[in-house]
Design a protein around this motif. Sequence first.
Motif: not given
Length: 419
Positions: A228-241, A257-262, A276-283
């Motif tokens: 996801m682009p910078p700034g979008e990660e803020l939408k996922l933070n809890d109340r403590l950030g 959240v605006r995000y892309y799948t690769i 750019w925050f991200h998470q990655v899985w080995n398929l």
Amino acid sequence: MASEERDEDHLLQLDPEEIGQNDRQLPGEIERCTGLNYNDFFWRYMHKNFPVIITDVSNEWECQKWTVLQESRDLNSNTSASSINFDYLKTRIPNCPVPVADCNSSYFNSHTKLELNFHDYLDKWRSGIENQSSASQEVNSNVDTTSRDNLYLKDWHLAAQMPGYNFYKVPKYFASDWLNEQLIDQKKDDYRFVYMGPKNSWTSYHADVFGSFSWSTNIVGLKKWLIMPPGEELKLNDRLGNPPFSIDEKMLDEHNVRYYTINQRANEAVFVPSGWFHQVWNLTDTISINHNWFNACNIAMVWQNLRSNLKAVCKEISDCQQMDNFEAHCQTMLRASFGINYLDFIELLEFIATRRLAEKTAATKFLLFDSYRKNDYHVQYDLECLRKVTRTLTEDPTVQRSPLRLDERCRQLLARLEF
């Protein structure tokens, strides 16, 4: 007689290009490029801080021998796929300790860390593949797939550990690397890594160290990214950030959240921009080569991250403000938590400036990763960005009042750069 590699393949040929504000708009999707030239990568992606997938980057790498071609078991298919060449890996790399993450276990918002001997890790991996294959052939198998080991070899400094083993070559797109340029020259820790993991191993949700760029090239296997682009990660933070440990499409959609799948295939490099925050899985069973790095394009962002992390450290121990050497203690904690502190950052700027100033006045350019040289415009661009960030440092209150005379060092550096 033509040579196998052209001279321009070893020159980071950078030319001026006008970048308008409209060019900064986020792309509709992440592009997949073949035959991309360096100048286009620099201005269209790295300078704009946009991700891209670059194909055909590892065809000639020695680590292709870490894989073996395997015929498809589908009788109706003529396709073949690569699998892990465990025997070759054992003969080429000694049975040294390696860092491993247990993807089935977490500890303080991180995967549990282990250390195994490399050949033992390979044996566990191969055994898991064989057991899974046997279980899949049993019609009424009662094997609990969730109970299997899910061990991911991560952040392995193999290039530093075996400097004589040239198992890959840094693609030209990623060769302008101030971070590893300094660390390798001074024989310090580096940010060059090998990752190896079975199907279903994964890396948790994060942004890269320092707010750096990263690149990841698959040698074998298929990976899925959510990014996801910078700034979008803020939408996922809890109340403590605090950010979540793991994400999925459902969570991202629920939070708008605006995000892309690769879907990254073998022989493809993913360029991950700063922040750019991200998470990655080995398929599938997967091996990849990864670097973290920064340069003139994102040095200002790294500096802002450094400042922000210092503020967080000072806030965390604000009840100790009256102690002697409070600011020095904050810098020590900053290095421990962030990886570098103000002194480390200034020393890196001094190192790069010394090399670029030498390149500006001499015909010979420094070799980057034993392969690449920058053209004159590229050297000048680096010097311009060094001037800007150093000028910003001289205006920083922490730099100005440092007992280590950081302000004096920055002003001396600025005087060298303002010629």
